[in-house]
Design a protein around this motif. Sequence first.
Motif, short mmCIF file in Angstrom:
data_model
loop_
_atom_site.label_atom_id
_atom_site.label_comp_id
_atom_site.label_asym_id
_atom_site.label_seq_id
_atom_site.Cartn_x
_atom_site.Cartn_y
_atom_site.Cartn_z
N ASP A 288 -13.58 19.17 15.00
CA ASP A 288 -12.24 19.14 13.78
C ASP A 288 -12.91 19.99 12.52
O ASP A 288 -12.50 20.55 12.28
CB ASP A 288 -11.36 18.57 13.06
N LEU A 289 -14.12 18.86 12.45
CA LEU A 289 -14.65 19.66 11.55
C LEU A 289 -16.07 19.82 11.45
O LEU A 289 -17.06 18.73 12.23
CB LEU A 289 -14.56 18.77 9.90
N ALA A 290 -17.00 20.60 11.73
CA ALA A 290 -19.05 20.83 11.78
C ALA A 290 -19.21 20.59 10.59
O ALA A 290 -19.25 21.01 9.59
CB ALA A 290 -19.23 22.54 12.31
N VAL A 291 -20.65 19.76 10.68
CA VAL A 291 -20.99 18.82 9.28
C VAL A 291 -22.07 18.90 9.27
O VAL A 291 -22.96 18.41 10.35
CB VAL A 291 -21.16 17.75 9.13
N VAL A 292 -23.01 19.53 7.81
CA VAL A 292 -24.68 20.03 8.36
C VAL A 292 -24.25 18.86 7.20
O VAL A 292 -24.66 18.70 5.81
CB VAL A 292 -24.99 21.09 7.78
N VAL A 298 -32.05 10.02 6.25
CA VAL A 298 -30.82 9.32 7.52
C VAL A 298 -30.30 10.03 8.47
O VAL A 298 -29.17 9.17 8.77
CB VAL A 298 -30.38 7.83 7.02
N ALA A 299 -30.01 11.35 8.66
CA ALA A 299 -28.74 11.90 9.19
C ALA A 299 -29.03 11.54 10.47
O ALA A 299 -28.03 12.26 11.14
CB ALA A 299 -29.19 13.34 8.50
N ALA A 300 -30.39 12.11 11.41
CA ALA A 300 -29.93 11.40 12.78
C ALA A 300 -29.76 10.51 13.32
O ALA A 300 -29.15 9.69 14.50
CB ALA A 300 -31.92 11.97 13.06
N LEU A 301 -29.56 9.23 12.01
CA LEU A 301 -28.95 7.84 12.31
C LEU A 301 -27.57 7.98 12.11
O LEU A 301 -27.33 6.48 13.18
CB LEU A 301 -29.78 6.55 11.83
N ALA A 302 -27.33 8.59 12.01
CA ALA A 302 -25.72 8.72 11.77
C ALA A 302 -24.77 8.72 13.46
O ALA A 302 -26.03 8.66 14.39
CB ALA A 302 -24.75 9.59 11.58
N ASP A 303 -23.54 7.73 13.47
CA ASP A 303 -22.76 7.37 14.73
C ASP A 303 -22.90 8.61 15.61
O ASP A 303 -23.18 9.36 17.35
CB ASP A 303 -21.94 7.30 14.61
N THR A 304 -22.55 9.97 15.34
CA THR A 304 -22.57 11.47 15.44
C THR A 304 -23.99 11.87 14.89
O THR A 304 -23.88 12.03 13.63
CB THR A 304 -21.63 12.30 15.35
N PRO A 305 -25.55 11.87 15.41
CA PRO A 305 -26.28 13.03 14.94
C PRO A 305 -25.93 13.76 14.43
O PRO A 305 -25.26 14.67 14.80
CB PRO A 305 -27.66 12.79 15.59
N LEU A 306 -26.58 13.81 12.49
CA LEU A 306 -26.19 14.83 11.94
C LEU A 306 -26.95 16.57 11.87
O LEU A 306 -28.39 15.46 11.14
CB LEU A 306 -25.58 14.04 10.25
N THR A 307 -26.73 17.29 11.69
CA THR A 307 -27.37 18.87 11.59
C THR A 307 -27.89 18.87 10.24
O THR A 307 -27.32 18.00 8.77
CB THR A 307 -26.66 19.89 11.98
N ALA A 308 -28.90 18.97 9.29
CA ALA A 308 -29.45 18.93 8.23
C ALA A 308 -30.05 19.27 7.53
O ALA A 308 -30.68 20.05 8.44
CB ALA A 308 -29.82 17.07 7.94
N VAL A 309 -30.22 19.94 6.52
CA VAL A 309 -31.59 21.13 6.11
C VAL A 309 -32.73 19.85 5.60
O VAL A 309 -32.29 18.55 5.00
CB VAL A 309 -30.66 21.63 5.13
N ALA A 310 -33.67 20.02 6.05
CA ALA A 310 -34.91 19.13 5.38
C ALA A 310 -35.66 20.11 4.55
O ALA A 310 -36.49 20.50 4.88
CB ALA A 310 -35.35 18.74 6.76
N PRO A 311 -36.03 19.42 3.03
CA PRO A 311 -36.54 20.18 2.06
C PRO A 311 -38.19 19.57 2.64
O PRO A 311 -38.30 18.06 3.58
CB PRO A 311 -36.33 19.39 1.41
N PRO A 312 -39.41 20.46 2.15
CA PRO A 312 -40.92 19.70 3.01
C PRO A 312 -41.21 18.14 1.69
O PRO A 312 -42.03 19.04 1.27
CB PRO A 312 -41.41 20.83 2.85
N LYS A 313 -40.61 17.66 1.72
CA LYS A 313 -40.18 16.70 0.89
C LYS A 313 -41.99 16.45 0.59
O LYS A 313 -42.97 16.18 -0.26
CB LYS A 313 -40.09 15.69 0.94
N ARG A 314 -42.45 15.54 2.03
CA ARG A 314 -44.66 15.35 2.12
C ARG A 314 -45.41 16.20 1.46
O ARG A 314 -46.32 15.96 0.74
CB ARG A 314 -44.76 15.13 3.87
#
Length: 374
Positions: A288-292, A298-314
């Motif tokens: 019903d809703l696509a989420v980024v 911790v996005a990859a650890l969700a029940d439905t792993p979340l697509t995510a924008v990853a800033p280059p923090k390190r």
Amino acid sequence: MRESALQRHDRLLTLVRERGTARVADLADQLGVSPVTVRRDVESLAGRGLLDRAHGSVSWPRAERPADREGPVIGLLAPSATYYFAEVIRGAHEAAARAGARLVLRISDYRPSQDRSRTEGLLDSGAQGLLIAPTWRGPEDQAEHGAWLAALPVPCVLLERQAAPGTALSGLDRVCSDHGHGVLLALRHLVEQGHRAPLLVARGDSPTALAVRAGYELALGALGLRRPHPVIDSVPADRDPAGFERAVRALQAAVASGEATAALIHNDVDAIQMVQRLGELGVRVPQDLAVVAYDDEVAALADTPLTAVAPPKREVGRQATRLLVERLAESLAAEQGETAETGQALAPGARRHVELLPRLRVRASCGAPASKTV
């Protein structure tokens, strides 16, 4: 409300930082949790380079320097040692160690009034150069609490912060993530999946949140899209449960009315909790809703792993430290009166504003094939 793992990690790091070394059993007593939980937390934090482990105890990590030379002392002021800034600190720690420098860390706990005193503490401890991420929640904090930065007696590089144009601080070196680019990656990906203009759900209490909001408007224009719905103001569920529920209900209503089939949510924690609550209300992700999500902590650890924008923090931490080490070398050369071939004193290099590009990590929450990085 029950304490989250992130909050517990923050308290654990604070205890170890204050003591230098602590026994796992003592930490369990202080945190009010079981030794098993503390051991699991320590394993996670040590794996990210934020703690050093020994049998039955844990200690604050130290940057290793070559034994044959004494390197510079670099001070780092961060608003937190967990979540987003954990990776920034890790990158700075790695680069400092490679440069033979010692990194000294102080935390402002997201209190802008503490930035100056914490920085003075770093200088008192011998810091010869500074990496600083001030606690600026918005332009008003920068105006009220930032002027002192321009008068620092040592080289300084701003971390993940952009000073207002035309101010004295705008002339400081800085290394930041280009959050506008990250937002553009997210929106373009969702549109390419067949969605109309994605809706934005975001906080307004941090420089990253404000940059995401500004980037959203620019990305819509770049993609030729019209905003489908006013930005939904998000708040932390643990601090403002009623406000969080209003944000969830607003997103649910936008889905039910057909205004939104996709959303970008800042940050990971809010996104995970919103997806959970939406599921209770009958909204399925990604059907019903696509989420980024934005941050990719911790996005990859969700029940439905979340697509995510990853800033280059390190990499922000690494690049900022390298730049500061270069500035320290220039200062040392000037003090020693080194000259170029022209016989003139060496001049410091041009100030730099470095922006590093985030990546998009595609997972199940947007309905696209997973295991892809853009």
